[in-house]
Design a protein around this motif. Structure first.
Motif, PDB file in Angstrom:
ATOM      1  N   LEU A  33       0.846  -1.192   0.000  1.00  0.00           N
ATOM      2  CA  LEU A  33       0.000   0.000   0.000  1.00  0.00           C
ATOM      3  C   LEU A  33       0.882   1.243   0.000  1.00  0.00           C
ATOM      4  CD1 LEU A  33      -3.082   0.562   0.131  1.00  0.00           C
ATOM      5  CD2 LEU A  33      -2.791   0.939   2.592  1.00  0.00           C
ATOM      6  N   PRO A  35       1.660   5.378   0.390  1.00  0.00           N
ATOM      7  CA  PRO A  35       1.196   6.384   1.352  1.00  0.00           C
ATOM      8  C   PRO A  35      -0.052   7.139   0.903  1.00  0.00           C
ATOM      9  CG  PRO A  35       3.582   6.472   1.162  1.00  0.00           C
ATOM     10  CD  PRO A  35       3.100   5.530   0.103  1.00  0.00           C
ATOM     11  N   ASP A  36      -0.304   7.212  -0.401  1.00  0.00           N
ATOM     12  CA  ASP A  36      -1.497   7.918  -0.888  1.00  0.00           C
ATOM     13  C   ASP A  36      -2.743   7.031  -0.894  1.00  0.00           C
ATOM     14  OD1 ASP A  36      -1.030   6.235  -3.017  1.00  0.00           O
ATOM     15  OD2 ASP A  36      -0.598   7.809  -4.465  1.00  0.00           O
ATOM     16  N   GLY A  37      -2.631   5.801  -0.370  1.00  0.00           N
ATOM     17  CA  GLY A  37      -3.777   4.921  -0.251  1.00  0.00           C
ATOM     18  C   GLY A  37      -4.000   3.996  -1.429  1.00  0.00           C
ATOM     19  N   LYS A  38      -3.203   4.114  -2.476  1.00  0.00           N
ATOM     20  CA  LYS A  38      -3.346   3.242  -3.642  1.00  0.00           C
ATOM     21  C   LYS A  38      -2.538   1.962  -3.449  1.00  0.00           C
ATOM     22  CE  LYS A  38      -4.306   6.845  -7.082  1.00  0.00           C
ATOM     23  NZ  LYS A  38      -4.361   7.978  -6.144  1.00  0.00           N
ATOM     24  N   LEU A  39      -2.929   0.934  -4.182  1.00  0.00           N
ATOM     25  CA  LEU A  39      -2.242  -0.350  -4.132  1.00  0.00           C
ATOM     26  C   LEU A  39      -1.145  -0.364  -5.184  1.00  0.00           C
ATOM     27  CD1 LEU A  39      -2.176  -3.232  -2.916  1.00  0.00           C
ATOM     28  CD2 LEU A  39      -3.738  -3.917  -4.757  1.00  0.00           C
ATOM     29  N   SER A  50      -0.127   1.223 -10.251  1.00  0.00           N
ATOM     30  CA  SER A  50      -0.836   1.713  -9.082  1.00  0.00           C
ATOM     31  C   SER A  50      -2.325   1.544  -9.327  1.00  0.00           C
ATOM     32  CB  SER A  50      -0.490   3.187  -8.840  1.00  0.00           C
ATOM     33  OG  SER A  50      -1.271   3.727  -7.799  1.00  0.00           O
ATOM     34  N   ASN A  52      -6.338   1.986  -7.898  1.00  0.00           N
ATOM     35  CA  ASN A  52      -7.231   2.655  -6.960  1.00  0.00           C
ATOM     36  C   ASN A  52      -7.901   1.617  -6.070  1.00  0.00           C
ATOM     37  OD1 ASN A  52      -7.025   5.484  -7.852  1.00  0.00           O
ATOM     38  ND2 ASN A  52      -7.879   4.694  -9.766  1.00  0.00           N
ATOM     39  N   ALA A  53      -7.838   1.846  -4.763  1.00  0.00           N
ATOM     40  CA  ALA A  53      -8.313   0.845  -3.813  1.00  0.00           C
ATOM     41  C   ALA A  53      -9.824   0.671  -3.842  1.00  0.00           C
ATOM     42  CB  ALA A  53      -7.854   1.218  -2.395  1.00  0.00           C
ATOM     43  N   ASP A  54     -10.571   1.687  -4.264  1.00  0.00           N
ATOM     44  CA  ASP A  54     -12.035   1.588  -4.198  1.00  0.00           C
ATOM     45  C   ASP A  54     -12.636   0.750  -5.322  1.00  0.00           C
ATOM     46  OD1 ASP A  54     -11.287   3.396  -6.083  1.00  0.00           O
ATOM     47  OD2 ASP A  54     -12.763   4.922  -5.564  1.00  0.00           O
ATOM     48  N   LYS A  80       6.640  12.449  -2.519  1.00  0.00           N
ATOM     49  CA  LYS A  80       5.819  11.553  -3.326  1.00  0.00           C
ATOM     50  C   LYS A  80       6.729  10.639  -4.140  1.00  0.00           C
ATOM     51  CE  LYS A  80       1.794  13.281  -2.170  1.00  0.00           C
ATOM     52  NZ  LYS A  80       0.788  12.484  -1.423  1.00  0.00           N
TER      53      LYS A  80
END
Length: 199
Positions: A33, A35-39, A50, A52-54, A80
């Motif tokens: 994961l 730091p910006d929440g993406k996988l 990368s 998107n987790a949603d 980043k």
């Protein structure tokens, strides 16, 4: 009690609903994961992406990194930027003939994980492998160290985002366990008073 036990058992037995799935078409060697929440996913094809987790959609993808059998990703704090390393290990014997594992990295790739761009690669300096690195936050830099094919140790400091060479040394440790970096030139003073982040 039997009713509640049945409900709990059923909850454990039932599969959770599938949120999304992604067909990567290659074996995964690293997933972590960001730091910006993406996988962040790396495959043995030498590509990374990368997600998107949603919903699992691809935020960005890079395909020209070369084949990797194992990998590690380290995000540089307060940036980043992260370092993708191809992980290697080998066995060696100490004086008591005990086997020890020696870990090193075949390559290091500096990535802007917000934009999905390769900033630079460690092979630009001409060395065979990277054994580790330090973050130099006050000068926006990265210090790499390792050993080349001729068993000669080396140390390089470069700008984090551009790979611009700050200084280079064909040594790592001095005789009798001397200091890591000898400050014998003006450019070495970028390390003076620096708090190094070891990886």
């Amino acid at each position: 009690d039997s009713i509640s036990d049945t409900i709990v058992a059923k909850a454990f037995m039932e599969k959770p609903p599938l949120l999304w799935q992604s067909d990567l078409q290659h074996d995964v060697v690293l997933q972590t994961l960001l730091p910006d929440g993406k996988l962040f996913v790396v495959t043995d094809s030498g590509g990374c992406r990368s997600l998107n987790a949603d919903d699992g959609s691809v935020a960005w993808a890079i395909s020209d990194l070369g084949g990797m059998k194992s990998a590690k990703f380290v995000a540089i704090p307060n940036t980043k930027v992260g370092c993708l390393l191809e992980y290697k290990s080998t066995s060696d014997y100490n004086r008591r003939r005990q086997i020890t594992r020696i870990h090193y990295y075949n390559s290091l790739v500096v990535i802007d994980y917000a934009a999905g761009n390769v900033l630079w690669k460690s092979d630009r300096f001409g060395y065979a492998s990277v054994h580790g690195f330090f973050s130099l936050p006050s000068v926006d830099g990265l210090m790499l160290y390792g050993r080349d094919t001729g068993k000669t140790t080396w140390t390089v400091a470069a700008r984090l985002r551009t790979g611009e060479l700050l200084w280079r040394k064909d040594s790592l440790f001095g005789a009798q366990g001397a200091e890591l970096i000898k400050r014998n030139s003006e450019s070495d003073r970028v390390l003076n008073g620096q708090t190094l982040t070891t990886q």
